[in-house]
Write a protein that holds these residues in place. Structure first.
Motif, PDB file in Angstrom:
ATOM      1  N   ILE A   1     -25.807 -13.904  32.624  1.00 19.70           N
ATOM      2  CA  ILE A   1     -25.769 -13.825  31.166  1.00 19.70           C
ATOM      3  C   ILE A   1     -25.800 -12.368  30.711  1.00 19.70           C
ATOM      4  N   GLY A   2     -26.586 -11.544  31.376  1.00 17.05           N
ATOM      5  CA  GLY A   2     -26.640 -10.125  31.039  1.00 17.05           C
ATOM      6  C   GLY A   2     -25.317  -9.426  31.283  1.00 17.05           C
ATOM      7  N   THR A   3     -24.618  -9.818  32.331  1.00 19.30           N
ATOM      8  CA  THR A   3     -23.309  -9.231  32.606  1.00 19.30           C
ATOM      9  C   THR A   3     -22.302  -9.599  31.525  1.00 19.30           C
TER      10      THR A   3
ATOM     11  N   TYR B   1     -23.074 -10.380  28.432  1.00 19.17           N
ATOM     12  CA  TYR B   1     -23.510  -9.625  27.246  1.00 19.17           C
ATOM     13  C   TYR B   1     -22.998  -8.182  27.308  1.00 19.17           C
ATOM     14  N   TRP B   2     -23.197  -7.542  28.446  1.00 17.74           N
ATOM     15  CA  TRP B   2     -22.777  -6.151  28.607  1.00 17.74           C
ATOM     16  C   TRP B   2     -21.264  -6.013  28.432  1.00 17.74           C
TER      17      TRP B   2
ATOM     18  N   ILE C   1     -19.185  -7.943  26.757  1.00 16.93           N
ATOM     19  CA  ILE C   1     -18.793  -8.141  25.356  1.00 16.93           C
ATOM     20  C   ILE C   1     -19.193  -6.935  24.517  1.00 16.93           C
ATOM     21  N   ALA C   2     -20.413  -6.459  24.693  1.00 15.29           N
ATOM     22  CA  ALA C   2     -20.888  -5.323  23.897  1.00 15.29           C
ATOM     23  C   ALA C   2     -20.056  -4.068  24.157  1.00 15.29           C
TER      24      ALA C   2
ATOM     25  N   ALA D   1     -25.612  -4.375  18.642  1.00 15.39           N
ATOM     26  CA  ALA D   1     -25.961  -4.760  20.013  1.00 15.39           C
ATOM     27  C   ALA D   1     -27.236  -5.588  20.033  1.00 15.39           C
TER      28      ALA D   1
ATOM     29  N   LEU E   1     -26.337  -9.107  18.860  1.00 17.58           N
ATOM     30  CA  LEU E   1     -25.676  -9.822  19.945  1.00 17.58           C
ATOM     31  C   LEU E   1     -26.697 -10.232  21.016  1.00 17.58           C
ATOM     32  N   GLY E   2     -27.643  -9.354  21.303  1.00 16.83           N
ATOM     33  CA  GLY E   2     -28.702  -9.691  22.252  1.00 16.83           C
ATOM     34  C   GLY E   2     -29.544 -10.856  21.776  1.00 16.83           C
TER      35      GLY E   2
ATOM     36  N   PHE F   1     -27.639 -14.013  22.336  1.00 16.09           N
ATOM     37  CA  PHE F   1     -27.651 -14.389  23.751  1.00 16.09           C
ATOM     38  C   PHE F   1     -29.040 -14.829  24.222  1.00 16.09           C
TER      39      PHE F   1
ATOM     40  N   SER G   1     -30.101 -18.076  26.825  1.00 12.88           N
ATOM     41  CA  SER G   1     -30.749 -17.581  28.044  1.00 12.88           C
ATOM     42  C   SER G   1     -32.090 -18.265  28.261  1.00 12.88           C
TER      43      SER G   1
END
Length: 78
Positions: free
Chosen positions: A28-30, A32-33, A35-36, A46, A49-50, A53, A57
């Motif tokens: 999920i972090g990947t 997010y990164w 997309i951001a 950011a 968006l976090g 997510f 999560s």
């Protein structure tokens, strides 16, 4: 049948839950990164968006913990 709850089974459940949760958070972090960075987000955008997510999560982590507990304490798996 009753679930088997010993230190051994609970330790295994915690280990499995931690492993699954870390793997899910990495994936999920990947996303997010990616997309951001693709959208060039910084600062407040950011963080928003976090926050978006964070809800899925948390749901994935709760499901992973529940599945690990049920699998490790199930008498059929002993």
């Amino acid at each position: 049948m009753q679930r088997i709850k010993t230190v051994k089974t609970l330790t295994r459940a915690a280990s499995a839950a931690l492993f699954l949760a870390v793997q899910a958070l990495i994936c999920i972090g990947t996303v997010y990164w990616a997309i951001a960075e693709t959208l060039g987000m910084a600062g407040t955008a950011a963080l928003v968006l976090g926050g978006i997510f964070a809800v899925p999560s948390l749901y994935v982590v709760i499901i992973a913990v529940r599945m690990a507990y049920e699998a490790e304490t199930d008498p059929a798996n002993q």
